[in-house]
Design an enzyme around this catalytic site. Structure first.
Site, PDB file in Angstrom:
ATOM      1  N   LYS A   1      17.431  -5.328   0.953  1.00 46.80           N
ATOM      2  CA  LYS A   1      16.509  -5.156  -0.171  1.00 46.80           C
ATOM      3  C   LYS A   1      16.447  -3.693  -0.577  1.00 46.80           C
ATOM      4  CE  LYS A   1      12.205  -4.289  -0.951  1.00 46.80           C
ATOM      5  NZ  LYS A   1      12.341  -3.534  -2.211  1.00 46.80           N
TER       6      LYS A   1
ATOM      7  N   GLY B   1      11.861   4.267   5.006  1.00 44.44           N
ATOM      8  CA  GLY B   1      10.771   4.348   4.037  1.00 44.44           C
ATOM      9  C   GLY B   1       9.616   5.112   4.619  1.00 44.44           C
ATOM     10  N   SER B   2       8.423   4.804   4.136  1.00 47.76           N
ATOM     11  CA  SER B   2       7.255   5.571   4.554  1.00 47.76           C
ATOM     12  C   SER B   2       6.787   5.130   5.940  1.00 47.76           C
ATOM     13  CB  SER B   2       6.135   5.392   3.540  1.00 47.76           C
ATOM     14  OG  SER B   2       5.769   4.036   3.480  1.00 47.76           O
ATOM     15  N   THR B   3       6.092   6.012   6.621  1.00 51.61           N
ATOM     16  CA  THR B   3       5.565   5.701   7.945  1.00 51.61           C
ATOM     17  C   THR B   3       4.562   4.555   7.857  1.00 51.61           C
ATOM     18  OG1 THR B   3       6.031   7.891   8.829  1.00 51.61           O
ATOM     19  CG2 THR B   3       4.225   6.687   9.857  1.00 51.61           C
TER      20      THR B   3
ATOM     21  N   GLY C   1       6.466   1.397   7.543  1.00 50.99           N
ATOM     22  CA  GLY C   1       7.167   1.182   8.815  1.00 50.99           C
ATOM     23  C   GLY C   1       6.254   0.542   9.853  1.00 50.99           C
TER      24      GLY C   1
ATOM     25  N   CYS D   1      13.595  12.826   3.050  1.00 49.51           N
ATOM     26  CA  CYS D   1      12.771  12.578   4.243  1.00 49.51           C
ATOM     27  C   CYS D   1      12.732  13.800   5.155  1.00 49.51           C
ATOM     28  CB  CYS D   1      13.285  11.362   4.986  1.00 49.51           C
ATOM     29  SG  CYS D   1      15.056  11.426   5.290  1.00 49.51           S
TER      30      CYS D   1
HETATM   31  P1  NAP Z   1       8.050   2.638   1.080  1.00 46.75           P
HETATM   32  O1  NAP Z   1       6.979   2.355   0.136  1.00 46.75           O
HETATM   33  O2  NAP Z   1       7.803   2.507   2.525  1.00 46.75           O
HETATM   34  O3  NAP Z   1       9.265   1.707   0.606  1.00 46.75           O
HETATM   35  C1  NAP Z   1      10.462   1.594   1.288  1.00 46.75           C
HETATM   36  C2  NAP Z   1      10.995   0.186   1.121  1.00 46.75           C
HETATM   37  O4  NAP Z   1      10.129  -0.738   1.751  1.00 46.75           O
HETATM   38  C3  NAP Z   1      11.102  -0.258  -0.341  1.00 46.75           C
HETATM   39  O5  NAP Z   1      12.238  -1.062  -0.500  1.00 46.75           O
HETATM   40  C4  NAP Z   1       9.830  -1.048  -0.494  1.00 46.75           C
HETATM   41  O6  NAP Z   1       9.830  -1.946  -1.581  1.00 46.75           O
HETATM   42  C5  NAP Z   1       9.768  -1.753   0.835  1.00 46.75           C
HETATM   43  N1  NAP Z   1       8.462  -2.293   1.175  1.00 46.75           N
HETATM   44  C6  NAP Z   1       7.242  -1.939   0.687  1.00 46.75           C
HETATM   45  N2  NAP Z   1       6.270  -2.720   1.237  1.00 46.75           N
HETATM   46  C7  NAP Z   1       6.893  -3.565   2.088  1.00 46.75           C
HETATM   47  C8  NAP Z   1       6.438  -4.613   2.943  1.00 46.75           C
HETATM   48  N3  NAP Z   1       5.147  -4.954   3.024  1.00 46.75           N
HETATM   49  N4  NAP Z   1       7.338  -5.269   3.693  1.00 46.75           N
HETATM   50  C9  NAP Z   1       8.646  -4.948   3.626  1.00 46.75           C
HETATM   51  N5  NAP Z   1       9.142  -4.000   2.814  1.00 46.75           N
HETATM   52  C10 NAP Z   1       8.277  -3.299   2.059  1.00 46.75           C
HETATM   53  O7  NAP Z   1       8.637   4.078   0.926  1.00 46.75           O
HETATM   54  P2  NAP Z   1       8.657   4.954  -0.383  1.00 46.75           P
HETATM   55  O8  NAP Z   1       7.351   5.632  -0.491  1.00 46.75           O
HETATM   56  O9  NAP Z   1       9.132   4.183  -1.542  1.00 46.75           O
HETATM   57  O10 NAP Z   1       9.825   5.965   0.045  1.00 46.75           O
HETATM   58  C11 NAP Z   1       9.595   7.236   0.460  1.00 46.75           C
HETATM   59  C12 NAP Z   1       9.439   7.337   1.973  1.00 46.75           C
HETATM   60  O11 NAP Z   1      10.664   7.063   2.635  1.00 46.75           O
HETATM   61  C13 NAP Z   1       9.048   8.709   2.420  1.00 46.75           C
HETATM   62  O12 NAP Z   1       7.984   8.646   3.339  1.00 46.75           O
HETATM   63  C14 NAP Z   1      10.291   9.257   3.111  1.00 46.75           C
HETATM   64  O13 NAP Z   1      10.095  10.226   4.058  1.00 46.75           O
HETATM   65  C15 NAP Z   1      10.901   8.027   3.651  1.00 46.75           C
HETATM   66  N6  NAP Z   1      12.350   8.205   3.852  1.00 46.75           N
HETATM   67  C16 NAP Z   1      12.815   8.343   5.131  1.00 46.75           C
HETATM   68  C17 NAP Z   1      14.166   8.537   5.373  1.00 46.75           C
HETATM   69  C18 NAP Z   1      14.694   8.684   6.771  1.00 46.75           C
HETATM   70  O14 NAP Z   1      15.865   8.483   7.002  1.00 46.75           O
HETATM   71  N7  NAP Z   1      13.885   9.020   7.751  1.00 46.75           N
HETATM   72  C19 NAP Z   1      15.054   8.561   4.296  1.00 46.75           C
HETATM   73  C20 NAP Z   1      14.557   8.423   3.018  1.00 46.75           C
HETATM   74  C21 NAP Z   1      13.184   8.218   2.815  1.00 46.75           C
HETATM   75  P3  NAP Z   1       9.369  -1.389  -3.045  1.00 46.75           P
HETATM   76  O15 NAP Z   1      10.555  -0.695  -3.574  1.00 46.75           O
HETATM   77  O16 NAP Z   1       9.014  -2.598  -3.819  1.00 46.75           O
HETATM   78  O17 NAP Z   1       8.216  -0.494  -2.822  1.00 46.75           O
END
Ligand code: NAP
Ligand code: MG
Length: 478
Positions: A174, A227-229, A232, A283
């Protein structure tokens, strides 16, 4: 969507309008997967796993197909780079780095497909048997769900997908709802490369619907999430239903640390791009700058000058090193942090505002006079916002750098080899860069300490995360 090797245009959860963040205008519409769509994809993936059409191939054959996948990524380099510029807003040079990395990671994964070995324990005597042949068998986990964010759409996916496929898993992907386009194109290229239908399914959709359905699904064996903590942690709770294996690449608040003995002219642009690259939506962005007191004024002024000189605008104009943020929501979020920084008493060295006009642009921003309790110091902003703090000695900066719930990356700038190695040992982070920042190599693991995640991607560790290990005991006669 790509389900069971077929292109599916109707999603059970409606349609997602895909925006170009540099203009705010719609550029495409894609179907949004429902829980029923996820279920169909999982059924297809399970069927493909059960009949062994992928993991049952000779490892050399998986290697050949993955190598061809990498060839196709290279052959479609311009198209894939342009897709992520339109979809994410990133500068073209950054997108080109991203797609070149996707190619390199896929070639590395192709090689790893033939490097999956167990251990031989044939001399072991156990349970009364003395003529025992025992060994470990390393197998794919099964059906894996890959859920990725929008900040590096193709890269976030390929850093997982290469190893997931190399190990022989069948996948349900996804992409982020804001950036589904490159994943869909990569799915087509994977099919063209010869990855059998059903082994790779790509389902754009909303996190709370499609993502949640993947996290909940009883027939998915593992989730690899970036994604976000906060999300996660939510995934960990959802995955508890059938105790899915979970790998998490999460957020960060990474320190960039400059000692006064460093080559400051070399360090300044590096610590600037550590936070401003991809408009801070990285990230491992170096979002907390620590500078030894004797060099503090020079480094902060140098980074501020660098920020002021950055050209901001469309990623397609190569003069622009700073693109827009991903969405108006993210723009509001970053603006709110800037506001809180001011209210809590931080001093704006440069920037601090949004840019008028179309697109989701913000100014590269530096705050000084910050305190450990401020929101802009503690929380991941995911925008081009840097907080700067002076320090006097190693013990002080180690304590300050580790004073965070995150632990993804750290940059250390010094000419003193003793300081470099001491800092590498003392910093709680999965990646430490000395006199550089953000280097990533596919032979080395990438991941985080503390709340920056669980497990590692890439390298031997990243491959192992997509396998199960079985112990096999064979009692021989005599
Ligand atoms: P996010 O809201 O956690 O979204 C990441 C993914 O999870 C998206 O595909 C999102 O779908 C999906 N998602 C949201 N709610 C979910 C649920 N209840 N169940 C399953 N999946 C769900 O993250 P973001 O805010 O978009 O992205 C930025 C974050 O990613 C930052 O905190 C960043 O640090 C982190 N990041 C980490 C790394 C690493 O390798 N450590 C790399 C890149 C980014 P939607 O698109 O519909 O929201
Ligand atoms: Mg978009």
């Amino acid at each position: 969507m790509l389900i069971d090797g077929e292109s599916v245009v109707d999603g059970g959860d409606g349609t997602i309008e895909v925006l170009d963040p540099a203009t705010g205008q719609a550029v495409a519409h894609v179907p949004a997967a429902s829980a029923a769509d996820v279920d169909r994809a999982v059924t297809a993936a399970r069927r493909s796993f059960a009949d062994g059409r992928w993991h049952g191939l000779a490892a050399e054959e998986r290697r050949r197909i993955l190598w061809r996948f990498a060839d196709l990524i290279a052959a479609n380099f311009t198209e894939l780079s342009h897709i992520d510029v339109v979809d994410n807003g990133m500068p073209l040079a950054f997108a080109e780095w991203e797609i070149r990395s996707c190619e390199a990671w896929t070639r590395a994964a192709a090689g790893l497909a033939t490097q999956i070995f167990g251990r031989n324990a044939s001399t072991m005597a156990s349970g009364g048997g003395t003529n025992m042949h025992a060994y470990t068998l390393v197998q794919p986990v099964g059906v894996v769900g890959l859920i990725v964010p929008w900040n590096a759409p193709a890269g976030n996916l390929m850093v997982k997908l290469g190893n997931a496929l190399a190990a022989g898993n069948s996948c349900v992907v996804k992409p982020a709802e804001e950036t589904p386009l490159s994943a869909l194109r990569l799915g087509e290229l994977a099919l063209e490369a010869g990855i059998p239908p059903g082994v790779l399914n790509i389902l754009p959709g909303h996190g709370r619907v499609a993502g949640q359905a993947i996290a909940d699904h009883a027939d998915i064996d593992k989730i690899s999430f970036t994604g976000s903590t906060a999300t996660g942690k939510h995934i960990v709770r959802s995955a508890a239903g059938n105790l899915k294996r979970v790998t998490l690449e999460l957020g960060g608040k990474s320190p960039a640390i400059v000692f006064d003995d460093a080559d400051l002219d070399a360090a300044i642009p590096q610590v600037a791009m550590a936070i401003f690259a991809n408009t801070g939506q990285v990230c491992f962005a170096g979002s907390r700058l620590f500078v030894q007191r004797g060099a503090y004024d020079k480094v902060v002024a140098g980074v501020a000058d660098f920020a002021k000189s950055l050209k901001i605008g469309s990623g397609f104009d190569s003069a622009n090193l700073l693109g827009p943020l991903i969405s108006s929501k993210q723009q509001d979020r970053v603006a709110d942090y800037m506001q809180r920084g001011r209210q809590q008493g931080a001093e704006v060295v440069t920037g601090g505002g949004l840019l008028d006009g179309q697109g989701f642009f913000v100014e590269p921003t530096i705050f000084a006079n910050v305190h450990r309790d401020m929101d802009i110091v503690r929380e991941e902003i995911f925008g081009p916002v840097l907080v700067a703090t002076p320090f006097d000695d190693i013990a002080e900066v180690v304590a300050a750098a580790n004073d965070t719930r995150y632990g993804l990356g750290a940059g250390v700038f010094t000419r003193d080899v003793n300081k470099a190695h001491s800092m590498a040992r003392a910093i709680d982070a999965g990646n430490v860069w000395v006199n550089c920042y953000g280097t990533i190599h596919p032979s080395l693991p990438f991941g985080g300490f503390k709340e920056s995640g669980w497990g590692r991607e890439m390298g031997a560790e990243g491959l192992a995360a997509f396998t199960e290990t079985k112990a096999v005991y064979i009692q021989l006669e005599g």
